[in-house]
Design a protein around this motif. Structure first.
Motif, PDB file in Angstrom:
ATOM      1  N   LEU A   1     -26.691  30.472  39.250  1.00  6.78           N
ATOM      2  CA  LEU A   1     -26.981  31.802  38.657  1.00  6.78           C
ATOM      3  C   LEU A   1     -26.541  31.831  37.209  1.00  6.78           C
ATOM      4  CD1 LEU A   1     -26.113  34.816  40.984  1.00  6.78           C
ATOM      5  CD2 LEU A   1     -28.275  34.256  39.873  1.00  6.78           C
TER       6      LEU A   1
ATOM      7  N   LEU B   1     -33.289  37.805  36.923  1.00  4.13           N
ATOM      8  CA  LEU B   1     -32.714  36.673  37.664  1.00  4.13           C
ATOM      9  C   LEU B   1     -33.232  36.652  39.090  1.00  4.13           C
ATOM     10  CD1 LEU B   1     -28.999  36.707  36.395  1.00  4.13           C
ATOM     11  CD2 LEU B   1     -31.005  35.602  35.391  1.00  4.13           C
TER      12      LEU B   1
ATOM     13  N   ILE C   1     -17.308  37.512  25.516  1.00  7.90           N
ATOM     14  CA  ILE C   1     -15.886  37.696  25.856  1.00  7.90           C
ATOM     15  C   ILE C   1     -15.764  38.410  27.198  1.00  7.90           C
ATOM     16  CG2 ILE C   1     -13.697  38.730  25.166  1.00  7.90           C
ATOM     17  CD1 ILE C   1     -14.555  38.493  22.264  1.00  7.90           C
ATOM     18  N   TYR C   2     -16.309  39.661  27.234  1.00  7.38           N
ATOM     19  CA  TYR C   2     -16.248  40.437  28.480  1.00  7.38           C
ATOM     20  C   TYR C   2     -17.622  40.988  28.803  1.00  7.38           C
ATOM     21  CZ  TYR C   2     -11.223  40.644  27.387  1.00  7.38           C
ATOM     22  OH  TYR C   2      -9.929  40.323  27.076  1.00  7.38           O
ATOM     23  N   GLY C   3     -17.917  41.005  30.083  1.00 12.68           N
ATOM     24  CA  GLY C   3     -19.184  41.601  30.533  1.00 12.68           C
ATOM     25  C   GLY C   3     -18.891  42.620  31.605  1.00 12.68           C
TER      26      GLY C   3
ATOM     27  N   PRO D   1     -10.775  48.519  30.183  1.00 13.81           N
ATOM     28  CA  PRO D   1     -10.385  49.131  28.909  1.00 13.81           C
ATOM     29  C   PRO D   1      -9.013  48.626  28.458  1.00 13.81           C
ATOM     30  CG  PRO D   1     -11.162  50.782  30.470  1.00 13.81           C
ATOM     31  CD  PRO D   1     -11.047  49.502  31.220  1.00 13.81           C
TER      32      PRO D   1
ATOM     33  N   ARG E   1     -22.665  44.151  41.361  1.00 17.39           N
ATOM     34  CA  ARG E   1     -21.704  43.168  41.896  1.00 17.39           C
ATOM     35  C   ARG E   1     -22.088  42.790  43.337  1.00 17.39           C
ATOM     36  NH1 ARG E   1     -18.494  40.490  38.342  1.00 17.39           N
ATOM     37  NH2 ARG E   1     -16.887  41.757  37.319  1.00 17.39           N
TER      38      ARG E   1
ATOM     39  N   PHE F   1     -28.052  40.909  32.391  1.00 15.23           N
ATOM     40  CA  PHE F   1     -28.562  40.079  33.489  1.00 15.23           C
ATOM     41  C   PHE F   1     -28.865  40.889  34.736  1.00 15.23           C
ATOM     42  CE2 PHE F   1     -27.882  36.727  30.794  1.00 15.23           C
ATOM     43  CZ  PHE F   1     -26.573  36.597  30.391  1.00 15.23           C
TER      44      PHE F   1
ATOM     45  N   PRO G   1     -12.517  34.794  29.361  1.00 17.43           N
ATOM     46  CA  PRO G   1     -11.913  33.987  30.428  1.00 17.43           C
ATOM     47  C   PRO G   1     -12.720  33.892  31.704  1.00 17.43           C
ATOM     48  CG  PRO G   1     -10.925  36.146  30.389  1.00 17.43           C
ATOM     49  CD  PRO G   1     -11.893  36.096  29.246  1.00 17.43           C
ATOM     50  N   GLY G   2     -13.770  34.710  31.829  1.00 17.35           N
ATOM     51  CA  GLY G   2     -14.468  34.778  33.119  1.00 17.35           C
ATOM     52  C   GLY G   2     -15.866  34.217  33.056  1.00 17.35           C
ATOM     53  N   ASN G   3     -16.695  34.701  33.958  1.00 18.48           N
ATOM     54  CA  ASN G   3     -18.066  34.184  34.035  1.00 18.48           C
ATOM     55  C   ASN G   3     -18.921  34.606  32.841  1.00 18.48           C
ATOM     56  OD1 ASN G   3     -17.332  33.062  36.393  1.00 18.48           O
ATOM     57  ND2 ASN G   3     -18.624  34.331  37.724  1.00 18.48           N
ATOM     58  N   ASN G   4     -18.559  35.689  32.219  1.00 18.15           N
ATOM     59  CA  ASN G   4     -19.291  36.083  30.999  1.00 18.15           C
ATOM     60  C   ASN G   4     -19.115  34.974  29.962  1.00 18.15           C
ATOM     61  OD1 ASN G   4     -19.302  37.958  28.229  1.00 18.15           O
ATOM     62  ND2 ASN G   4     -20.748  38.589  29.801  1.00 18.15           N
TER      63      ASN G   4
ATOM     64  N   CYS H   1     -23.769  39.135  25.370  1.00 22.60           N
ATOM     65  CA  CYS H   1     -24.065  38.505  26.659  1.00 22.60           C
ATOM     66  C   CYS H   1     -23.766  39.515  27.762  1.00 22.60           C
ATOM     67  CB  CYS H   1     -23.181  37.259  26.808  1.00 22.60           C
ATOM     68  SG  CYS H   1     -23.254  36.480  28.420  1.00 22.60           S
ATOM     69  N   ASP H   2     -24.806  40.066  28.366  1.00 18.41           N
ATOM     70  CA  ASP H   2     -24.745  41.034  29.465  1.00 18.41           C
ATOM     71  C   ASP H   2     -24.312  42.432  29.022  1.00 18.41           C
ATOM     72  OD1 ASP H   2     -23.302  41.256  32.789  1.00 18.41           O
ATOM     73  OD2 ASP H   2     -25.314  41.686  32.084  1.00 18.41           O
TER      74      ASP H   2
ATOM     75  N   ALA I   1     -28.818  32.484  33.945  1.00 10.87           N
ATOM     76  CA  ALA I   1     -28.509  33.531  32.952  1.00 10.87           C
ATOM     77  C   ALA I   1     -28.367  32.913  31.571  1.00 10.87           C
ATOM     78  CB  ALA I   1     -27.222  34.249  33.364  1.00 10.87           C
TER      79      ALA I   1
ATOM     80  N   HIS J   1      -9.266  33.538  24.930  1.00 10.99           N
ATOM     81  CA  HIS J   1      -8.275  33.687  25.989  1.00 10.99           C
ATOM     82  C   HIS J   1      -7.837  32.267  26.360  1.00 10.99           C
ATOM     83  CE1 HIS J   1      -6.765  35.650  29.689  1.00 10.99           C
ATOM     84  NE2 HIS J   1      -7.078  36.793  29.110  1.00 10.99           N
TER      85      HIS J   1
HETATM   86  N1  LIG Z   1     -24.185  40.160  37.519  1.00 16.25           N
HETATM   87  C1  LIG Z   1     -25.002  39.121  37.343  1.00 16.25           C
HETATM   88  O1  LIG Z   1     -26.178  39.170  37.612  1.00 16.25           O
HETATM   89  C2  LIG Z   1     -24.476  37.860  36.787  1.00 16.25           C
HETATM   90  C3  LIG Z   1     -23.260  37.915  36.123  1.00 16.25           C
HETATM   91  N2  LIG Z   1     -22.788  36.841  35.528  1.00 16.25           N
HETATM   92  C4  LIG Z   1     -21.864  36.939  34.450  1.00 16.25           C
HETATM   93  O2  LIG Z   1     -20.606  37.261  35.000  1.00 16.25           O
HETATM   94  C5  LIG Z   1     -20.029  38.286  34.208  1.00 16.25           C
HETATM   95  C6  LIG Z   1     -18.935  38.953  34.977  1.00 16.25           C
HETATM   96  O3  LIG Z   1     -17.973  37.936  35.123  1.00 16.25           O
HETATM   97  P1  LIG Z   1     -16.469  38.280  35.500  1.00 16.25           P
HETATM   98  O4  LIG Z   1     -15.728  37.012  35.483  1.00 16.25           O
HETATM   99  O5  LIG Z   1     -16.477  39.085  36.744  1.00 16.25           O
HETATM  100  O6  LIG Z   1     -15.932  39.249  34.368  1.00 16.25           O
HETATM  101  P2  LIG Z   1     -15.994  39.106  32.801  1.00 16.25           P
HETATM  102  O7  LIG Z   1     -16.374  37.712  32.438  1.00 16.25           O
HETATM  103  O8  LIG Z   1     -16.788  40.209  32.273  1.00 16.25           O
HETATM  104  O9  LIG Z   1     -14.467  39.376  32.401  1.00 16.25           O
HETATM  105  C7  LIG Z   1     -13.650  38.302  32.480  1.00 16.25           C
HETATM  106  C8  LIG Z   1     -12.247  38.669  32.879  1.00 16.25           C
HETATM  107  O10 LIG Z   1     -11.627  39.217  31.754  1.00 16.25           O
HETATM  108  C9  LIG Z   1     -10.490  39.926  32.183  1.00 16.25           C
HETATM  109  N3  LIG Z   1     -10.441  41.159  31.434  1.00 16.25           N
HETATM  110  C10 LIG Z   1     -11.290  42.179  31.462  1.00 16.25           C
HETATM  111  N4  LIG Z   1     -10.885  43.163  30.640  1.00 16.25           N
HETATM  112  C11 LIG Z   1      -9.726  42.722  30.102  1.00 16.25           C
HETATM  113  C12 LIG Z   1      -8.816  43.308  29.217  1.00 16.25           C
HETATM  114  N5  LIG Z   1      -9.010  44.526  28.740  1.00 16.25           N
HETATM  115  N6  LIG Z   1      -7.712  42.588  28.855  1.00 16.25           N
HETATM  116  C13 LIG Z   1      -7.514  41.341  29.371  1.00 16.25           C
HETATM  117  N7  LIG Z   1      -8.352  40.725  30.254  1.00 16.25           N
HETATM  118  C14 LIG Z   1      -9.430  41.444  30.605  1.00 16.25           C
HETATM  119  C15 LIG Z   1     -10.695  40.203  33.662  1.00 16.25           C
HETATM  120  O11 LIG Z   1      -9.805  39.446  34.414  1.00 16.25           O
HETATM  121  C16 LIG Z   1     -12.119  39.741  33.914  1.00 16.25           C
HETATM  122  O12 LIG Z   1     -12.298  39.202  35.202  1.00 16.25           O
HETATM  123  C17 LIG Z   1     -21.191  39.121  33.829  1.00 16.25           C
HETATM  124  O13 LIG Z   1     -20.929  40.007  32.777  1.00 16.25           O
HETATM  125  C18 LIG Z   1     -22.241  38.070  33.496  1.00 16.25           C
HETATM  126  O14 LIG Z   1     -22.094  37.670  32.157  1.00 16.25           O
HETATM  127  C19 LIG Z   1     -23.263  35.539  35.973  1.00 16.25           C
HETATM  128  O15 LIG Z   1     -22.822  34.522  35.224  1.00 16.25           O
HETATM  129  C20 LIG Z   1     -24.786  35.584  35.983  1.00 16.25           C
HETATM  130  C21 LIG Z   1     -25.259  36.640  36.924  1.00 16.25           C
END
Ligand SMILES: NC(=O)C1=CN([C@@H]2O[C@H](COP(=O)(O)OP(=O)(O)OC[C@H]3O[C@@H](n4cnc5c(N)ncnc54)[C@H](O)[C@@H]3O)[C@@H](O)[C@H]2O)[C@H](O)CC1
Length: 508
Positions: free
Chosen positions: A26, A197, A124-126, A131, A11, A173, A59-62, A147-148, A30, A86
């Protein structure tokens, strides 16, 4: 060797890269790796059906990575569909996907499409996974590209939800995350590929290094020479094995057979009188070693330091040994000798703690590690070991001044100075009686062969080299498990049958 980092470290580096290059850039980089990995997997499909890629989007960057990857596939005329898991979604990536002609549906509306997919991308989640999330159920034979990080796997600890999305392949990644290789990670990631990357990791120190096939071969070849071909048997590794008891006669045989199957120059065996004839019959290559001969071997090894040739170069102590009685006489002398030793099984119950002249590798599984730590005054539970294996293995390495190999689906190898290596190349089928005895035979042979240790009699084997050879032995043992499992069920005897062929693959 491949560096392995914690989520926090990744991170931190990602934040630096985002500020330098921008988050979208980025993500698109990826996503491009993800799209080409998906195309590679589609090319493996034998079906005449047109390719149809469905991505599960979080919902996030994953999820954003997944959408940008689908946009690339869409532009390459691959039929795609994005299923939103989501209500929230990465807006910019969603717009890019729809501009490329992509269709987005809520998962509840498009779930039936999953069964038609030739490939499912799990986005979905990365790294941001927490948990306790609900996860979709995928069709039983679905091909899944994670993915990741596979959704449902904790990217730091390696603990997976029951409903984790099992991947055929994981494209991760920037760098390996520790959770991909620990505990449940190896069971759910499928083959892992790291998408480079061009991150700058110079500001963080990797928690550990993964030893994969290339590194194993490089480490094994470090001291090999064309002159090795002209060696006589006393130069091709002479191992002293102290093992066996009336209670467990088989373990000594398995370790002995494994060492011989590795191509050791000579195996000397010190086993109870009651099983000596069994050893001679089952391992005719072995030569018995009585107490007086041990004393002679140890005294000549000391003379070797002053120029005279000793014979035994390393010791393997413990398989099937009766751990109830502390070592006395010749066996106690072996524990005080300067030759390297691998100490396993009941040998772990009697190995002295604290500084030792002998370069040692201890090879406990989790329960034996707990016993070692308890003997050193550290009371912990198996769960605590599972949650932080490197930390507790490091404790034992320090307490016993030895390299410690914690055996499991992933092997952790830690030196007394705290350096650590990981080996995840393994096979679940190795969890069978005698498998550890075979590993002891492999490692014992390696420690006895100066073309591997790189040391002749004047110096003891440095801990770094002990750690490297232990990782090589763990890698070869894991590969042996995979080769053996490929054409039948696995037992220790079948492992030994395949060992000569596998050793040959690694240049022996
Ligand atoms: N690290 C790198 O080199 C790069 C990473 N990239 C991508 O970004 C994701 C990480 O993105 P982030 O938004 O921080 O988190 P996620 O997308 O994994 O999760 C999204 C979001 O989901 C919510 N969440 C998590 N667990 C739960 C749950 N149990 N119930 C409900 N909601 C949940 C939480 O709010 C998270 O924030 C990484 O994996 C890469 O794919 C860049 O795109 C490229 C470089």
């Amino acid at each position: 060797m491949i560096p392995v980092y914690s989520v926090a470290q990744i991170r931190a580096v990602e934040a630096q890269e985002n500020s330098k290059r921008g988050e979208t850039s980025l993500m698109k980089q990826a996503a491009s790796h993800l799209a080409s990995t998906a195309l590679g997997m589609l090319a493996e499909n034998t079906s005449a059906e047109p390719a149809f890629v469905v991505a599960l989007i979080g919902p996030g960057n994953n999820g954003g990575d997944g959408l940008y990857a689908l946009a690339e596939l869409q532009l390459q005329k691959i039929s795609t569909l994005a299923l939103q898991f989501h209500e929230q979604v990465h807006a910019e990536a969603a717009a890019a996907y729809q501009a490329a002609g992509g269709t987005m549906l809520d998962l509840s509306d498009g779930e039936c499409e999953l069964a038609k997919a030739s490939l499912i991308i799990d986005a979905i989640y990365g790294l941001g996974y927490r948990p306790g999330s609900a996860l979709p159920v995928l069709p039983a034979n679905a091909r899944v590209l994670a993915c990741d990080v596979p959704s449902g796997l904790n990217p730091d600890t390696g603990v997976a939800e029951d409903g984790v999305l099992l991947a055929e392949r994981t494209l991760t990644f920037g760098a390996l995350k520790s959770g991909l290789l620990a505990i449940d990670g190896p069971l759910v990631t499928g083959d892992i590929t790291v998408a480079d990357l061009e991150f700058d990791f110079s500001s963080v120190e990797a928690g550990t290094q993964l030893v994969e096939e290339t590194a194993t071969r490089e480490l094994l070849n470090q001291h090999r020479s064309w002159r090795d071909a002209g060696r006589h048997k006393y130069q091709r590794g002479v191992l002293g094995l102290i093992a066996g008891s009336d209670l467990y006669p088989g373990a000594a045989q398995l370790t002995a057979k494994a060492a011989v199957a590795c191509g050791a120059g000579l195996l000397r065996t010190h086993v109870p009188e009651s099983i000596q004839s069994m050893m001679a019959l089952s391992v005719p290559e072995s030569v018995p070693l009585d107490d007086d001969q041990i004393k002679e071997a140890l005294s000549s090894s000391r003379r070797q330091i002053h120029g005279k040739g000793a014979k035994i170069k390393a010791w393997a102590i413990g398989p099937g040994l009766d751990g109830r009685t502390p070592p006395t006489g010749a066996i106690a002398d072996v524990f005080a000798s300067p030759q390297p030793a691998v100490i396993d099984a009941s040998g772990l119950e009697v190995v002295p703690a604290g500084p030792s002249e002998q370069p040692r590798v201890l090879t406990p599984h989790a329960k034996e590690l707990r016993m070692l730590l308890s003997r050193a005054g550290v009371k912990i539970t198996p769960d605590e070991i599972a949650q932080d294996p490197i930390r507790w293995t490091r404790w034992a390495a320090l307490a016993y001044n030895a390299v410690v190999l914690l055996k499991g689906p992933t092997s952790y190898i830690v030196a007394p100075n705290g350096d650590s290596l990981m080996v995840s190349h393994s096979a679940p089928e190795l969890a069978t009686a005698g498998s550890g005895d075979v590993l002891t035979g492999i490692l014992g042979y390696m420690l006895s062969d100066s073309s591997l240790t790189g040391t002749e009699g004047l110096r003891t084997v440095p801990n770094r080299r002990m750690m490297e050879l232990t990782a090589c032995a763990a890698y070869i043992h894991g590969h042996l498990g995979r080769v053996t499992a490929a054409d039948g069920t696995v037992n220790a005897s079948r492992l030994i049958e395949n060992l000569p062929k596998v050793m040959k693959q690694f240049g022996f």
